[in-house]
Design an enzyme around this catalytic site. Sequence first.
Site, PDB file in Angstrom:
ATOM      1  N   LYS A 213       0.837  -1.201   0.000  1.00 49.14           N
ATOM      2  CA  LYS A 213       0.000   0.000   0.000  1.00 49.14           C
ATOM      3  C   LYS A 213       0.874   1.254   0.000  1.00 49.14           C
ATOM      4  O   LYS A 213       0.659   2.174  -0.774  1.00 49.14           O
ATOM      5  CB  LYS A 213      -0.919  -0.032   1.228  1.00 49.14           C
ATOM      6  CG  LYS A 213      -1.802   1.194   1.344  1.00 49.14           C
ATOM      7  CD  LYS A 213      -2.760   1.091   2.517  1.00 49.14           C
ATOM      8  CE  LYS A 213      -3.427   2.443   2.731  1.00 49.14           C
ATOM      9  NZ  LYS A 213      -4.373   2.449   3.832  1.00 49.14           N
ATOM     10  N   GLU A 219      10.499  -4.592   4.570  1.00 43.91           N
ATOM     11  CA  GLU A 219      10.619  -5.990   4.130  1.00 43.91           C
ATOM     12  C   GLU A 219      10.319  -6.110   2.629  1.00 43.91           C
ATOM     13  O   GLU A 219      11.051  -6.754   1.872  1.00 43.91           O
ATOM     14  CB  GLU A 219       9.630  -6.886   4.890  1.00 43.91           C
ATOM     15  CG  GLU A 219       9.934  -7.070   6.360  1.00 43.91           C
ATOM     16  CD  GLU A 219       9.232  -6.048   7.246  1.00 43.91           C
ATOM     17  OE1 GLU A 219       8.915  -4.936   6.746  1.00 43.91           O
ATOM     18  OE2 GLU A 219       9.011  -6.346   8.429  1.00 43.91           O
ATOM     19  N   GLY A 272      -4.700  -1.763   4.980  1.00 50.89           N
ATOM     20  CA  GLY A 272      -3.919  -2.891   4.468  1.00 50.89           C
ATOM     21  C   GLY A 272      -4.603  -4.231   4.718  1.00 50.89           C
ATOM     22  O   GLY A 272      -4.684  -5.085   3.836  1.00 50.89           O
ATOM     23  N   ARG A 273      -5.129  -4.428   5.932  1.00 50.10           N
ATOM     24  CA  ARG A 273      -5.725  -5.730   6.260  1.00 50.10           C
ATOM     25  C   ARG A 273      -7.124  -5.888   5.653  1.00 50.10           C
ATOM     26  O   ARG A 273      -7.764  -6.919   5.845  1.00 50.10           O
ATOM     27  CB  ARG A 273      -5.731  -5.938   7.767  1.00 50.10           C
ATOM     28  CG  ARG A 273      -6.358  -4.812   8.570  1.00 50.10           C
ATOM     29  CD  ARG A 273      -6.021  -4.940  10.053  1.00 50.10           C
ATOM     30  NE  ARG A 273      -6.495  -3.804  10.852  1.00 50.10           N
ATOM     31  CZ  ARG A 273      -5.824  -2.667  11.021  1.00 50.10           C
ATOM     32  NH1 ARG A 273      -4.652  -2.496  10.421  1.00 50.10           N
ATOM     33  NH2 ARG A 273      -6.316  -1.700  11.760  1.00 50.10           N
ATOM     34  N   GLU A 358      -4.666  -6.731  14.842  1.00 49.60           N
ATOM     35  CA  GLU A 358      -4.160  -5.418  14.430  1.00 49.60           C
ATOM     36  C   GLU A 358      -5.278  -4.377  14.514  1.00 49.60           C
ATOM     37  O   GLU A 358      -5.032  -3.194  14.753  1.00 49.60           O
ATOM     38  CB  GLU A 358      -3.588  -5.477  12.998  1.00 49.60           C
ATOM     39  CG  GLU A 358      -2.736  -4.269  12.644  1.00 49.60           C
ATOM     40  CD  GLU A 358      -1.905  -4.445  11.373  1.00 49.60           C
ATOM     41  OE1 GLU A 358      -0.681  -4.658  11.457  1.00 49.60           O
ATOM     42  OE2 GLU A 358      -2.486  -4.372  10.268  1.00 49.60           O
ATOM     43  N   HIS A 389      -4.754 -33.387  17.083  1.00 54.21           N
ATOM     44  CA  HIS A 389      -3.620 -34.224  17.494  1.00 54.21           C
ATOM     45  C   HIS A 389      -2.477 -33.382  18.032  1.00 54.21           C
ATOM     46  O   HIS A 389      -1.339 -33.839  18.090  1.00 54.21           O
ATOM     47  CB  HIS A 389      -3.172 -35.091  16.314  1.00 54.21           C
ATOM     48  CG  HIS A 389      -4.255 -36.033  15.882  1.00 54.21           C
ATOM     49  ND1 HIS A 389      -4.440 -37.269  16.457  1.00 54.21           N
ATOM     50  CD2 HIS A 389      -5.264 -35.878  14.991  1.00 54.21           C
ATOM     51  CE1 HIS A 389      -5.491 -37.857  15.908  1.00 54.21           C
ATOM     52  NE2 HIS A 389      -6.015 -37.030  15.015  1.00 54.21           N
ATOM     53  N   LYS A 498       9.667  -0.988  14.241  1.00 52.39           N
ATOM     54  CA  LYS A 498      10.276  -0.651  12.945  1.00 52.39           C
ATOM     55  C   LYS A 498      11.375   0.387  13.143  1.00 52.39           C
ATOM     56  O   LYS A 498      12.461   0.283  12.571  1.00 52.39           O
ATOM     57  CB  LYS A 498       9.224  -0.044  12.001  1.00 52.39           C
ATOM     58  CG  LYS A 498       8.141  -0.995  11.525  1.00 52.39           C
ATOM     59  CD  LYS A 498       7.233  -0.260  10.539  1.00 52.39           C
ATOM     60  CE  LYS A 498       5.984  -1.048  10.203  1.00 52.39           C
ATOM     61  NZ  LYS A 498       5.030  -0.295   9.384  1.00 52.39           N
TER      62      LYS A 498
HETATM   63  O1  F6P Z   1       3.245  -2.983   9.741  1.00 52.11           O
HETATM   64  C1  F6P Z   1       1.866  -3.176   9.627  1.00 52.11           C
HETATM   65  C2  F6P Z   1       1.370  -2.850   8.246  1.00 52.11           C
HETATM   66  O2  F6P Z   1       1.293  -1.485   8.082  1.00 52.11           O
HETATM   67  C3  F6P Z   1       0.029  -3.521   7.988  1.00 52.11           C
HETATM   68  O3  F6P Z   1      -1.028  -2.810   8.480  1.00 52.11           O
HETATM   69  C4  F6P Z   1       0.057  -3.653   6.506  1.00 52.11           C
HETATM   70  O4  F6P Z   1      -0.887  -4.582   6.066  1.00 52.11           O
HETATM   71  C5  F6P Z   1       1.479  -4.098   6.294  1.00 52.11           C
HETATM   72  O5  F6P Z   1       2.223  -3.372   7.244  1.00 52.11           O
HETATM   73  C6  F6P Z   1       2.031  -3.881   4.920  1.00 52.11           C
HETATM   74  O6  F6P Z   1       1.983  -2.543   4.539  1.00 52.11           O
HETATM   75  P1  F6P Z   1       2.171  -2.113   3.043  1.00 52.11           P
HETATM   76  O7  F6P Z   1       1.086  -2.729   2.233  1.00 52.11           O
HETATM   77  O8  F6P Z   1       2.118  -0.625   3.032  1.00 52.11           O
HETATM   78  O9  F6P Z   1       3.526  -2.612   2.584  1.00 52.11           O
END
Ligand code: F6P
Length: 531
Positions: A213, A219, A272-273, A358, A389, A498
């Site tokens: 987003k 990452e 995002g979620r 979240e 199990h 972060k």
């Molecule tokens: O660190 C949490 C977050 O902001 C989530 O809410 C989001 O889904 C995820 O990181 C990834 O964010 P982006 O889509 O901006 O890379």
Amino acid sequence: MTANLSDWMGRPRCDQTPAWRELGRCFEQTGRAFDLRQAFAADPQRAARFSVLAPHVFADLSKNRLDAAATQALLQLARECRLEVHRDAMFAGETINTTEGRAVLHTLLRCPRPAPGHTGAPALQPLLNDVHTTLEAMLDFAETLRADPAITDVVNIGIGGSDLGPQMAVLALDAFANSGKRLHFVSNVDGHELAACLKRLQPRSTVFLIASKTFTTVETMTNAHSARRWFEAEGGGALDIGRHFIGLTTNLAAAGAFGIRTTFGFWDWVGGRYSVWSAIGLPLAIAIGAQGFRDFLTGAHAMDEHFRTAPLAENLPVRLGLLDVWYRNFYGFTSRTIAPYHSALRRFPAYLQQLEMESNGKRVDLAGQPLPYGTSPVLWGEPGTNGQHAYFQMLHQGTDVVPVEFIAVIKARHDLPGHQPMLLANALAQAQALMQGKPDSGGHKDFPGNRPSTFLLLDDLTPASLGALIALHEHRVFVSGSLWGLNSFDQWGVELGKVLAKDIEPRLASGDTDGLDASTRGLIGRIRSIS
Ligand code: F6P
């Protein structure tokens, strides 16, 4: 889209309502000593009375520690907390995400044309037009890619909502996947993940979807840059990065700066979620095709309409959200386990973890004031029958009561004889065993029973029913978050780690541990001495 502050912002805090006091009385009078076996014996209609039918989902709530009085008090709590006003404000595009100053309109992503009359907000029409223009472009792209024999592999690079939703949905709808493409998901900054994926790929036949987003998540950016370096090193320079890297983002400028020429955008009012319905859903559209993706949206929209219009007592997201409040704040249950009895739903618990924890893992109200009651439970789970199990021992005989949410699907999409009845029988038997228990004087073999569970039953796992199942959970989380007085749509709690990681990373190379706590200093020292 101007916020109508007077309507929904001044809602009373749940614990300051008469209904909350009534719930306290219900808990003391019948809740604390509630016995499911006695409740069924006393009311032959209990199963029917505590069942709710929503689009694509039948829910049996009868094996929960809930009677008619508590149910009425919970519904009254929803009224006193003006849940419906808050819900309508969300659908109308008001700025209910107050800390980020944003509307919350993931429901618009699955709203069909023409005008979203149901929202009563003509201002949303231009947004809906944009949504459909982007959707059509995204689905056209998916179909073109599906038809391109030169592309064999599609790698989604994204994390959190830019990974969990599409990955979970692609797995869940594997029976509908007909593109012939292999889909891969790389989320972790741990290079083992990307390296293992790249080992199996050829640049010429691979498309990377850079899903973020913000297009700043460290990452995802690290993985995207490493993928691009691999692509170039493998001769990809002569190929077209613009053709092999696609952006799924609200940050078109950053995607352009990366060298991406094809981008499918979305909007800041999609959390995002909550973004699997947007361009972030492209992997799913590639897997199941444009029509399948439209069916997925249609199923979610049916659940939106149910949530928006069904009376509170027959409204499944409302009933589940209220149950969550009842268990968390009156029984004090701190976790809930998800038991999907369908292996294709194996990532559903992980998806729900982000959605619920979240969204509602917060301890202050809209004004930033600490709240005196518990909020999000811990969610966890594995598909049945595997969980049986592993940790079901604890669910049956442990010291803590953990409400279980069974999700079962009636129809199987394989033809192996015997498996499906056995699977369903296990789901039913576990719910029954949790409730009934089995007395044994020996102690070790005693099952106390009276352990609550909810049973969600789908006729079939299809794009539409999966869409409805996800939307059901989105709205249920809205309900509990609304009653708790939270902003369920921000996620400030992920920021501090972060920032600290940025500080620590160069120290691992330099060895500078000035100003760090003794534990972090010691760990850095050990890492440096070994590596
Ligand atoms: O660190 C949490 C977050 O902001 C989530 O809410 C989001 O889904 C995820 O990181 C990834 O964010 P982006 O889509 O901006 O890379």
